[in-house]
Design an enzyme around this catalytic site. Structure first.
Site, PDB file in Angstrom:
ATOM      1  CG  HIS A  38      -1.863  -1.080   1.371  1.00 26.86           C
ATOM      2  ND1 HIS A  38      -1.851  -1.975   2.417  1.00 26.86           N
ATOM      3  CD2 HIS A  38      -2.904  -1.438   0.585  1.00 26.86           C
ATOM      4  CE1 HIS A  38      -2.846  -2.833   2.270  1.00 26.86           C
ATOM      5  NE2 HIS A  38      -3.496  -2.537   1.168  1.00 26.86           N
ATOM      6  CB  SER A  73      -4.143  -7.007   4.790  1.00 20.08           C
ATOM      7  OG  SER A  73      -4.006  -5.819   4.051  1.00 20.08           O
ATOM      8  CD  GLN A  87      -8.870  -5.577  -6.605  1.00 26.31           C
ATOM      9  OE1 GLN A  87      -9.521  -6.248  -5.829  1.00 26.31           O
ATOM     10  NE2 GLN A  87      -7.909  -4.775  -6.189  1.00 26.31           N
ATOM     11  CG  ASP A 129      -4.948  -7.824  -5.281  1.00 23.62           C
ATOM     12  OD1 ASP A 129      -5.264  -8.905  -4.788  1.00 23.62           O
ATOM     13  OD2 ASP A 129      -4.323  -6.947  -4.655  1.00 23.62           O
TER      14      ASP A 129
HETATM   15  P1  AMP Z   1      -6.274  -4.193  -0.453  1.00 16.21           P
HETATM   16  O1  AMP Z   1      -6.145  -3.341   0.760  1.00 16.21           O
HETATM   17  O2  AMP Z   1      -5.757  -5.581  -0.267  1.00 16.21           O
HETATM   18  O3  AMP Z   1      -7.661  -4.142  -1.059  1.00 16.21           O
HETATM   19  O4  AMP Z   1      -5.321  -3.562  -1.548  1.00 16.21           O
HETATM   20  C1  AMP Z   1      -5.406  -2.217  -1.924  1.00 16.21           C
HETATM   21  C2  AMP Z   1      -4.524  -1.978  -3.117  1.00 16.21           C
HETATM   22  O5  AMP Z   1      -3.184  -2.310  -2.789  1.00 16.21           O
HETATM   23  C3  AMP Z   1      -4.906  -2.841  -4.333  1.00 16.21           C
HETATM   24  O6  AMP Z   1      -4.763  -2.072  -5.514  1.00 16.21           O
HETATM   25  C4  AMP Z   1      -3.883  -3.951  -4.273  1.00 16.21           C
HETATM   26  O7  AMP Z   1      -3.630  -4.552  -5.523  1.00 16.21           O
HETATM   27  C5  AMP Z   1      -2.667  -3.204  -3.765  1.00 16.21           C
HETATM   28  N1  AMP Z   1      -1.703  -4.142  -3.171  1.00 16.21           N
HETATM   29  C6  AMP Z   1      -1.942  -5.089  -2.241  1.00 16.21           C
HETATM   30  N2  AMP Z   1      -0.806  -5.770  -1.961  1.00 16.21           N
HETATM   31  C7  AMP Z   1       0.150  -5.260  -2.755  1.00 16.21           C
HETATM   32  C8  AMP Z   1       1.530  -5.536  -2.952  1.00 16.21           C
HETATM   33  N3  AMP Z   1       2.149  -6.492  -2.278  1.00 16.21           N
HETATM   34  N4  AMP Z   1       2.215  -4.800  -3.850  1.00 16.21           N
HETATM   35  C9  AMP Z   1       1.612  -3.811  -4.550  1.00 16.21           C
HETATM   36  N5  AMP Z   1       0.311  -3.490  -4.413  1.00 16.21           N
HETATM   37  C10 AMP Z   1      -0.405  -4.207  -3.536  1.00 16.21           C
END
Ligand code: AMP
Length: 271
Positions: free
Chosen positions: A33, A182, A149, A146
Site C-alpha cells: 500500500h 494484509s 482485479q 491483484d
Molecule cells: P487491499 O487493501 O488488499 O484491497 O489492496 C489495496 C490496493 O493495494 C490494491 O490495488 C492492491 O492490488 C494493492 N496491493 C496489495 N498488496 C500489494 C503488494 N504487495 N504490492 C503492490 N500493491 C499491492
C-alpha cells in the site's frame, strides 16, 4: 491529513482541488500500500486514500469479520506519509445511494478467483464504481498483486468511458519473496516459511517453463505445493497478461497465477 467519514464533506473539500490521485485500500496497511501511496504522491495532485473493508466482496461472512483491521496503526502510517485526505466511509455512505453508472463485468471475471469466490468481483466492481462516482479521481493507483482485479477495473472504466486513469503498480514483496498482503499478518513463522518456499518453487518453475512448456503440468505442480505445506489449492494457471489468453507454448509475457490456502488463510499472487 484531513479525515472524512461522509461523502458530502469529502466532496465539498476535494472538488475545490485540481484533481485527485486515489489509492483505494481495505486497510491493514503494509509496504505494498505504501508504495502505491508514494507513487500517487509523485503525481502532483492531492492524494486521497480510502480505507473501507467492503462487505460485498467477501463470499463468507466469517472471512469479512476476521479480515485484518488495524485503523490506529494505519492512521499513524498515513500521517507520516503526509497524504492529503483519508476517507473512511461507513457502509451506508457507500451503499446508501444508487450509482448513475452500471457496473460492467468482463467475462474474465468468471476465471481464476471468480471461479472460487462467487460474487467477489461483482462486489469489487460495485464498490469501485461507487468510489469513482463519489471522488471522480484523475488517477487510481492499483497493484499488480491483484492482477485480475486491476484488469477488470480497467475493462469497466474503458467500457463506461470513465475519465479516470489506472496507474498499474508493481508487486512489493517481503524479503522472503512473498507478496506483501494484509492477510500475511495471520501467518505464523512456520506458515511464512511455507509461503516463502512456495513462492521460490513457482518463481523457479516459471523460468523453466519459459524454456520448456511441457513442465507446466498442473497436477504435478499442485502435488508439489501440497508437499511444500499448502493445505488446499484453488488454482494454478498461466495467462498472457496483456489479453488474458491461456498460453499454449512458450510466451515471454505469461504469468503464473495462483491461489492456495495455508490452514484457513487464503493467499493469492502472480509471478
Ligand atoms: P487491499 O487493501 O488488499 O484491497 O489492496 C489495496 C490496493 O493495494 C490494491 O490495488 C492492491 O492490488 C494493492 N496491493 C496489495 N498488496 C500489494 C503488494 N504487495 N504490492 C503492490 N500493491 C499491492
Amino acid at each position: 491529513m484531513k479525515i472524512f467519514k461522509d461523502k458530502q464533506s469529502l466532496q465539498k473539500e476535494i472538488f475545490k482541488t485540481k484533481g485527485i490521485s486515489f489509492v483505494p485500500t481495505m486497510g491493514g496497511l503494509h509496504k505494498g500500500h505504501i508504495s502505491l501511496i508514494k507513487q500517487s504522491k509523485k503525481s502532483k495532485l492531492k492524494t486521497l486514500v480510502s480505507i473501507f473493508v467492503n462487505p460485498k466482496q467477501f463470499n463468507k461472512k466469517s472471512d469479512f469479520r476476521s479480515y485484518p483491521r488495524n485503523t490506529k496503526k494505519d492512521l499513524k502510517q498515513l500521517k507520516k506519509l503526509k497524504i492529503n485526505y483519508l476517507y473512511i466511509p461507513t457502509i451506508k455512505d457507500i451503499y446508501g445511494f444508487k450509482p448513475k453508472e452500471r457496473v460492467f463485468l468482463d467475462k474474465f471475471s468468471k476465471k481464476l478467483c471468480g471461479k472460487f469466490r462467487r460474487g467477489h468481483f461483482e462486489g469489487v466492481l460495485n464498490v469501485i464504481n461507487r468510489f469513482i462516482e463519489i471522488i471522480k479521481p484523475k488517477y487510481i493507483f492499483l497493484g499488480k498483486k491483484d492482477y485480475q482485479q486491476m484488469y477488470l477495473i480497467k475493462k469497466h472504466i474503458e467500457k463506461r468511458k470513465i475519465k479516470s486513469k489506472i496507474i498499474e503498480c508493481k508487486t512489493i514483496r517481503e524479503n522472503n519473496g512473498i507478496a506483501c498482503s494484509s492477510r500475511n499478518s495471520k501467518l505464523n513463522k512456520d506458515q511464512m516459511k511455507i509461503a516463502s518456499n512456495i513462492y521460490y518453487y513457482l518463481y523457479n518453475l516459471k523460468k523453466k517453463i519459459k524454456k520448456n512448456y511441457s513442465l507446466f503440468d498442473v497436477n504435478k505442480i499442485k502435488k508439489d505445493l501440497m508437499d511444500l505445506g499448502a493445505n488446499k489449492i484453488d488454482y494454478i494457471e498461466n495467462y498472457n497478461i496483456k489479453h488474458f489468453k491461456k498460453i499454449k507454448k512458450t510466451d515471454k509475457k505469461f504469468n503464473l497465477f495462483f491461489a492456495y490456502y495455508i490452514k484457513n488463510i487464503r493467499l493469492i499472487d502472480n509471478i
